[in-house]
Design a protein around this motif. Structure first.
Motif, PDB file in Angstrom:
ATOM      1  N   LYS A  78      52.047 -70.027 -52.590  1.00  0.00           N
ATOM      2  CA  LYS A  78      52.907 -71.119 -53.077  1.00  0.00           C
ATOM      3  C   LYS A  78      52.991 -71.123 -54.599  1.00  0.00           C
ATOM      4  CE  LYS A  78      52.402 -74.124 -49.123  1.00  0.00           C
ATOM      5  NZ  LYS A  78      51.962 -75.378 -48.552  1.00  0.00           N
ATOM      6  N   ASN A  79      51.876 -70.911 -55.258  1.00  0.00           N
ATOM      7  CA  ASN A  79      51.861 -70.901 -56.714  1.00  0.00           C
ATOM      8  C   ASN A  79      52.731 -69.770 -57.271  1.00  0.00           C
ATOM      9  OD1 ASN A  79      50.821 -71.738 -59.393  1.00  0.00           O
ATOM     10  ND2 ASN A  79      49.894 -69.712 -59.334  1.00  0.00           N
ATOM     11  N   LYS A  82      56.356 -70.650 -56.869  1.00  0.00           N
ATOM     12  CA  LYS A  82      56.769 -71.684 -57.836  1.00  0.00           C
ATOM     13  C   LYS A  82      56.914 -71.097 -59.228  1.00  0.00           C
ATOM     14  CE  LYS A  82      55.067 -75.746 -55.473  1.00  0.00           C
ATOM     15  NZ  LYS A  82      54.239 -76.928 -55.478  1.00  0.00           N
ATOM     16  N   LYS A  86      60.298 -70.915 -61.435  1.00  0.00           N
ATOM     17  CA  LYS A  86      60.369 -71.451 -62.802  1.00  0.00           C
ATOM     18  C   LYS A  86      60.896 -70.396 -63.772  1.00  0.00           C
ATOM     19  CE  LYS A  86      57.562 -73.976 -66.207  1.00  0.00           C
ATOM     20  NZ  LYS A  86      58.630 -73.998 -67.129  1.00  0.00           N
ATOM     21  N   GLU A 139      60.429 -70.659 -49.612  1.00  0.00           N
ATOM     22  CA  GLU A 139      59.327 -71.597 -49.854  1.00  0.00           C
ATOM     23  C   GLU A 139      58.370 -71.734 -48.677  1.00  0.00           C
ATOM     24  OE1 GLU A 139      59.269 -76.240 -50.912  1.00  0.00           O
ATOM     25  OE2 GLU A 139      60.618 -75.033 -52.153  1.00  0.00           O
TER      26      GLU A 139
END
Length: 144
Positions: A78-79, A82, A86, A139
């Motif tokens: 997940k990190n 993300k 970004k 996701e």
């Protein structure tokens, strides 16, 4: 301008920004600005590649060692997603770089996953088995 660039980068950068804002283009340090912009782009590409390697590594571990799955692996996946999102938000053109770097990143991810799991690197698929948009960047997707 060379002297300031070499001795006080922050001051040099502030001056370049102000020159751009004011439209004083003749006072720009073009050679160093080009160098800095090229370096910034390469840095962003390396950052994307680093997150992609980590993401692919954990996807492989998730798929090939289901009995070892953990919140840590899920969190890393997940990190990484993300962080990649970004990067794309900050620099949308990096999306075009992702297919270019996927094969090389996958090779590195296989080696890393092999080292962490003890699974021979040759047991992983030769080419990345995951689709970029539908799986890697999705996701909620995780391999079975």
């Amino acid at each position: 301008m060379n002297k300031i660039y070499e001795t006080n980068y922050e001051l040099w950068l502030d001056q370049q920004i102000e020159n751009l804002r004011q439209g004083v283009f003749e006072q720009l340090d073009i050679p160093h600005l080009v160098e800095e912009l090229e370096g910034l782009n390469k840095s962003n590409q390396r950052e994307l590649e680093s997150y992609l390697i980590g993401l692919l590594t954990h996807l492989l571990k998730w798929e090939y060692q289901p009995h070892e799955r953990s919140g840590s692996w899920s969190g890393s996946i997940k990190n990484s997603r993300k962080r990649i999102a970004k990067l794309f938000k900050d620099q949308p053109s990096l999306k075009n770089y992702l297919p270019e770097v996927l094969s090389e990143a996958y090779v590195d991810a296989k080696v890393w996953a092999s080292e962490e799991t003890g699974i021979k690197v040759t047991l992983f698929p030769e080419e990345c088995p995951y689709q970029i948009n539908d799986q890697i960047l999705s996701e909620d997707w995780l391999p079975d």
